[in-house]
Design an enzyme around this catalytic site. Sequence first.
Site, PDB file in Angstrom:
ATOM      1  N   GLU A   1       6.357  21.869  -4.300  1.00 16.94           N
ATOM      2  CA  GLU A   1       7.204  20.677  -4.146  1.00 16.94           C
ATOM      3  C   GLU A   1       6.416  19.576  -3.461  1.00 16.94           C
ATOM      4  O   GLU A   1       5.548  19.846  -2.616  1.00 16.94           O
ATOM      5  CB  GLU A   1       8.460  21.078  -3.335  1.00 16.94           C
ATOM      6  CG  GLU A   1       9.366  19.963  -2.884  1.00 16.94           C
ATOM      7  CD  GLU A   1      10.084  19.218  -4.017  1.00 16.94           C
ATOM      8  OE1 GLU A   1       9.447  18.969  -5.051  1.00 16.94           O
ATOM      9  OE2 GLU A   1      11.261  18.867  -3.839  1.00 16.94           O
ATOM     10  N   ASP A   2       6.740  18.336  -3.775  1.00  9.09           N
ATOM     11  CA  ASP A   2       6.036  17.213  -3.155  1.00  9.09           C
ATOM     12  C   ASP A   2       6.415  17.043  -1.682  1.00  9.09           C
ATOM     13  O   ASP A   2       5.555  16.966  -0.820  1.00  9.09           O
ATOM     14  CB  ASP A   2       6.255  15.913  -3.947  1.00  9.09           C
ATOM     15  CG  ASP A   2       7.743  15.597  -4.202  1.00  9.09           C
ATOM     16  OD1 ASP A   2       8.624  16.373  -3.769  1.00  9.09           O
ATOM     17  OD2 ASP A   2       8.017  14.568  -4.846  1.00  9.09           O
TER      18      ASP A   2
ATOM     19  N   ASP B   1      12.476  16.800   2.731  1.00 14.22           N
ATOM     20  CA  ASP B   1      13.002  15.740   3.593  1.00 14.22           C
ATOM     21  C   ASP B   1      14.215  16.316   4.332  1.00 14.22           C
ATOM     22  O   ASP B   1      14.063  16.953   5.372  1.00 14.22           O
ATOM     23  CB  ASP B   1      13.335  14.556   2.673  1.00 14.22           C
ATOM     24  CG  ASP B   1      13.844  13.336   3.395  1.00 14.22           C
ATOM     25  OD1 ASP B   1      13.633  13.236   4.605  1.00 14.22           O
ATOM     26  OD2 ASP B   1      14.456  12.467   2.745  1.00 14.22           O
TER      27      ASP B   1
ATOM     28  N   THR C   1      17.562  19.784  -1.229  1.00 12.66           N
ATOM     29  CA  THR C   1      17.111  20.101  -2.594  1.00 12.66           C
ATOM     30  C   THR C   1      16.463  21.486  -2.644  1.00 12.66           C
ATOM     31  O   THR C   1      16.783  22.303  -3.512  1.00 12.66           O
ATOM     32  CB  THR C   1      16.104  19.030  -3.081  1.00 12.66           C
ATOM     33  OG1 THR C   1      16.695  17.741  -2.917  1.00 12.66           O
ATOM     34  CG2 THR C   1      15.728  19.236  -4.539  1.00 12.66           C
TER      35      THR C   1
ATOM     36  N   PHE D   1       9.067   6.350   4.423  1.00 12.74           N
ATOM     37  CA  PHE D   1       9.199   6.542   2.984  1.00 12.74           C
ATOM     38  C   PHE D   1       7.814   6.404   2.364  1.00 12.74           C
ATOM     39  O   PHE D   1       7.194   5.349   2.419  1.00 12.74           O
ATOM     40  CB  PHE D   1      10.166   5.534   2.360  1.00 12.74           C
ATOM     41  CG  PHE D   1      10.487   5.897   0.947  1.00 12.74           C
ATOM     42  CD1 PHE D   1      11.421   6.879   0.661  1.00 12.74           C
ATOM     43  CD2 PHE D   1       9.816   5.281  -0.105  1.00 12.74           C
ATOM     44  CE1 PHE D   1      11.698   7.250  -0.650  1.00 12.74           C
ATOM     45  CE2 PHE D   1      10.087   5.649  -1.424  1.00 12.74           C
ATOM     46  CZ  PHE D   1      11.027   6.633  -1.691  1.00 12.74           C
TER      47      PHE D   1
ATOM     48  N   ARG E   1       3.503   6.554  -8.733  1.00 13.17           N
ATOM     49  CA  ARG E   1       3.158   7.981  -8.811  1.00 13.17           C
ATOM     50  C   ARG E   1       1.664   8.190  -9.057  1.00 13.17           C
ATOM     51  O   ARG E   1       1.118   9.219  -8.716  1.00 13.17           O
ATOM     52  CB  ARG E   1       3.919   8.657  -9.966  1.00 13.17           C
ATOM     53  CG  ARG E   1       5.405   8.800  -9.735  1.00 13.17           C
ATOM     54  CD  ARG E   1       5.983   9.770 -10.756  1.00 13.17           C
ATOM     55  NE  ARG E   1       7.420   9.647 -10.913  1.00 13.17           N
ATOM     56  CZ  ARG E   1       8.329  10.257 -10.151  1.00 13.17           C
ATOM     57  NH1 ARG E   1       7.953  11.009  -9.149  1.00 13.17           N
ATOM     58  NH2 ARG E   1       9.615  10.101 -10.372  1.00 13.17           N
TER      59      ARG E   1
END
Length: 177
Positions: free
Chosen positions: A102-103, A106, A110, A155, A168
């Site tokens: 996963e990136d 947070d 998810t 962010f 991206r």
Amino acid sequence: MEQIEKKNIKELYTAEVIAARIRELGAQIYQDYGDRELVLVGVLKGSFLFIADLARAIPSTEVRIEFLGLASYGDETKSSGVVQITADLTKPVEGKHVLVVEDIVDTGLTMDYLMDNLRTRHPASVKLCALLHKPSRQKKHVPIDYLGFTIPDLFVVGYGLDFAQRYRNLPFIGVLE
Ligand code: 5GP
């Protein structure tokens, strides 16, 4: 990339720093799994560059690659925890060692959903590798077995991560100012 940096993106991790950390993660994963079959599950779209580099950092011939698409309801910068699988694995993972790639974790909502979902498919094991973690925003505790970097509540974009589908392709991770 000089031009991009002028557009209010401050570099947080350079491409070189990211590459060095991923080499370490790959070595650690290989140490743990050795030449056992391992299914890397990339979460689209954010992890596409990370899984590509991580897979090449694991010197095993027994690595398989799968992808999962998730849609999380919420606005562009926040997730609500209501998650839908938009593209599923192409093969069952029953009895397999699964490593989710996963990136960023947070709030954790998810990954909490996805790890529970994968466990219902009876894999031999299911672990999580995340490039980034923002612990200050955690709502659900999700153990991260392999972690790239812990970051403050910022962010970030680049290296797979987007803002409204842009950025991206940046080779570095930066902060939108
Ligand atoms: P969580 O459910 O842990 O709150 O959200 C995880 C997802 O939210 C990530 O997979 C990512 O898509 C998005 N996200 C969270 N923080 C950031 C961020 O700083 N930058 C970007 N581009 N996406 C983020």
